[in-house]
Design an enzyme around this catalytic site. Sequence first.
Site, PDB file in Angstrom:
ATOM      1  N   ASP A  30      36.098  44.529  42.569  1.00 16.77           N
ATOM      2  CA  ASP A  30      35.572  43.792  43.730  1.00 16.77           C
ATOM      3  C   ASP A  30      35.300  42.326  43.392  1.00 16.77           C
ATOM      4  OD1 ASP A  30      34.714  43.453  46.308  1.00 16.77           O
ATOM      5  OD2 ASP A  30      32.779  44.455  46.028  1.00 16.77           O
ATOM      6  N   GLY A  31      35.355  41.489  44.421  1.00 13.83           N
ATOM      7  CA  GLY A  31      34.958  40.076  44.258  1.00 13.83           C
ATOM      8  C   GLY A  31      36.119  39.092  44.214  1.00 13.83           C
ATOM      9  N   ARG A  34      35.508  36.324  46.896  1.00 14.23           N
ATOM     10  CA  ARG A  34      34.437  35.387  46.540  1.00 14.23           C
ATOM     11  C   ARG A  34      34.837  34.512  45.351  1.00 14.23           C
ATOM     12  NH1 ARG A  34      30.130  39.866  46.177  1.00 14.23           N
ATOM     13  NH2 ARG A  34      32.023  41.100  46.451  1.00 14.23           N
ATOM     14  N   HIS A  47      43.271  37.702  44.920  1.00 16.43           N
ATOM     15  CA  HIS A  47      43.978  38.973  44.676  1.00 16.43           C
ATOM     16  C   HIS A  47      45.068  38.786  43.615  1.00 16.43           C
ATOM     17  CE1 HIS A  47      41.705  40.779  47.799  1.00 16.43           C
ATOM     18  NE2 HIS A  47      42.311  40.174  48.806  1.00 16.43           N
ATOM     19  N   ARG A  81      41.617  44.767  57.442  1.00 13.79           N
ATOM     20  CA  ARG A  81      41.544  43.340  57.083  1.00 13.79           C
ATOM     21  C   ARG A  81      42.589  42.539  57.862  1.00 13.79           C
ATOM     22  NH1 ARG A  81      39.626  42.385  50.907  1.00 13.79           N
ATOM     23  NH2 ARG A  81      37.864  43.788  51.028  1.00 13.79           N
ATOM     24  N   LEU A 141      48.344  56.366  28.101  1.00 13.96           N
ATOM     25  CA  LEU A 141      47.253  56.128  29.066  1.00 13.96           C
ATOM     26  C   LEU A 141      47.735  56.529  30.454  1.00 13.96           C
ATOM     27  CD1 LEU A 141      44.700  53.353  29.306  1.00 13.96           C
ATOM     28  CD2 LEU A 141      46.183  53.576  31.265  1.00 13.96           C
ATOM     29  N   ARG A 194      31.769  48.797  38.739  1.00 13.02           N
ATOM     30  CA  ARG A 194      31.991  47.996  39.943  1.00 13.02           C
ATOM     31  C   ARG A 194      31.690  46.543  39.607  1.00 13.02           C
ATOM     32  NH1 ARG A 194      31.287  49.217  46.204  1.00 13.02           N
ATOM     33  NH2 ARG A 194      32.194  47.258  46.874  1.00 13.02           N
ATOM     34  N   SER A 202      31.382  52.796  48.318  1.00 14.30           N
ATOM     35  CA  SER A 202      32.542  52.402  49.134  1.00 14.30           C
ATOM     36  C   SER A 202      33.635  53.469  49.208  1.00 14.30           C
ATOM     37  CB  SER A 202      33.133  51.089  48.628  1.00 14.30           C
ATOM     38  OG  SER A 202      32.197  50.048  48.796  1.00 14.30           O
TER      39      SER A 202
HETATM   40  C1  FPP Z   1      38.254  43.706  46.521  1.00 14.19           C
HETATM   41  O1  FPP Z   1      37.917  42.325  46.520  1.00 14.19           O
HETATM   42  C2  FPP Z   1      39.630  43.879  46.076  1.00 14.19           C
HETATM   43  C3  FPP Z   1      40.625  44.459  46.804  1.00 14.19           C
HETATM   44  C4  FPP Z   1      40.435  45.001  48.152  1.00 14.19           C
HETATM   45  C5  FPP Z   1      42.002  44.553  46.288  1.00 14.19           C
HETATM   46  C6  FPP Z   1      42.141  44.770  44.809  1.00 14.19           C
HETATM   47  C7  FPP Z   1      43.490  44.353  44.405  1.00 14.19           C
HETATM   48  C8  FPP Z   1      43.803  43.746  43.239  1.00 14.19           C
HETATM   49  C9  FPP Z   1      42.845  43.503  42.148  1.00 14.19           C
HETATM   50  C10 FPP Z   1      45.184  43.315  42.977  1.00 14.19           C
HETATM   51  C11 FPP Z   1      45.965  44.367  42.203  1.00 14.19           C
HETATM   52  C12 FPP Z   1      46.461  45.303  43.194  1.00 14.19           C
HETATM   53  C13 FPP Z   1      47.383  46.266  43.066  1.00 14.19           C
HETATM   54  C14 FPP Z   1      47.860  46.803  44.351  1.00 14.19           C
HETATM   55  C15 FPP Z   1      47.919  46.833  41.832  1.00 14.19           C
HETATM   56  P1  FPP Z   1      37.492  41.672  47.918  1.00 14.19           P
HETATM   57  O2  FPP Z   1      38.703  41.094  48.542  1.00 14.19           O
HETATM   58  O3  FPP Z   1      36.765  42.679  48.745  1.00 14.19           O
HETATM   59  O4  FPP Z   1      36.528  40.529  47.443  1.00 14.19           O
HETATM   60  P2  FPP Z   1      35.246  39.999  48.225  1.00 14.19           P
HETATM   61  O5  FPP Z   1      34.291  41.157  48.328  1.00 14.19           O
HETATM   62  O6  FPP Z   1      34.751  38.911  47.331  1.00 14.19           O
HETATM   63  O7  FPP Z   1      35.718  39.503  49.550  1.00 14.19           O
END
Ligand code: FPP
Length: 252
Positions: A30-31, A34, A47, A81, A141, A194, A202
């Site tokens: 997460d994050g 931000r 991302h 989203r 793994l 997390r 979540s």
């Molecule tokens: C949450 O951060 C993250 C996600 C919803 C996507 C996670 C995806 C990746 C790390 C990329 C790698 C992905 C794959 C498919 C292999 P957020 O967008 O909710 O962040 P925020 O809470 O700061 O808005």
Amino acid sequence: MVAIVSDKDQLKTEALDPERVPKHVAIIMDGNGRWAKQRGLPRTEGHRQGKENLRRILEACVEFGVEILTIYAFSTENWERPPAEVNVLMSILELVLDHEVKKLHKNGVQVRHVGKMDGVSPHLQAKIQKAVDYTRNNTRLILNVAFNYGGRDELVQAIRRIVADGIPPEEITDALVSQYMYTAGLPDPDLIIRTSGELRVSNFLIWQGAYSEYYVTPTYWPDFDKEELRKALIEYGQRRRRFGKTDEQIDS
Ligand code: FPP
């Protein structure tokens, strides 16, 4: 003994006890949004950096002796989203499937999909299936990619299949339900990490995480590096897991 200068320096001198490394680690990455906002960048850049970080953390997991890594890549709720963001997340997965699977295979990583295919475009479905089949026999793994995954949805589909299979009520046990989960045959996560400081589950591994240890760090996912992972694993190693029992029972 080396003088302790800062938390980070201390981490580097602290050894990870191989006997206490969790076998199965799951991560809510997460994050990303931000992280990007802090830098005046579009969320999608967060991302992209998150994807780069995943590669580093995967390598660190192999180095530290983690056997199973489950990552929350896209939830059943993430479809809500903005479409442009959903498209970028889909294209990141596609990029990983097109360009990273050979490398993962070479490094002995077995890729598994945790989630449902319903709603995923047919060409992405085919690529996911191909990656799973291609890496099926790898043993270094296991990488479970929770994609189009929701814990409640997983339970609903499990209940439907149990009913459809005509299982009599008295035969429905913990072990049987586990066999109807996407993670069938795998041990439950020992540790769920997390990032970004949110204190929420979540809808992630709500069945499998019943007795998992939780570790929450304020660090945003793109910055969650190998040393942060080491810190999480060291803290896990210091915890005492009781699985509902008393200390005295565990000691006896
Ligand atoms: C949450 O951060 C993250 C996600 C919803 C996507 C996670 C995806 C990746 C790390 C990329 C790698 C992905 C794959 C498919 C292999 P957020 O967008 O909710 O962040 P925020 O809470 O700061 O808005």
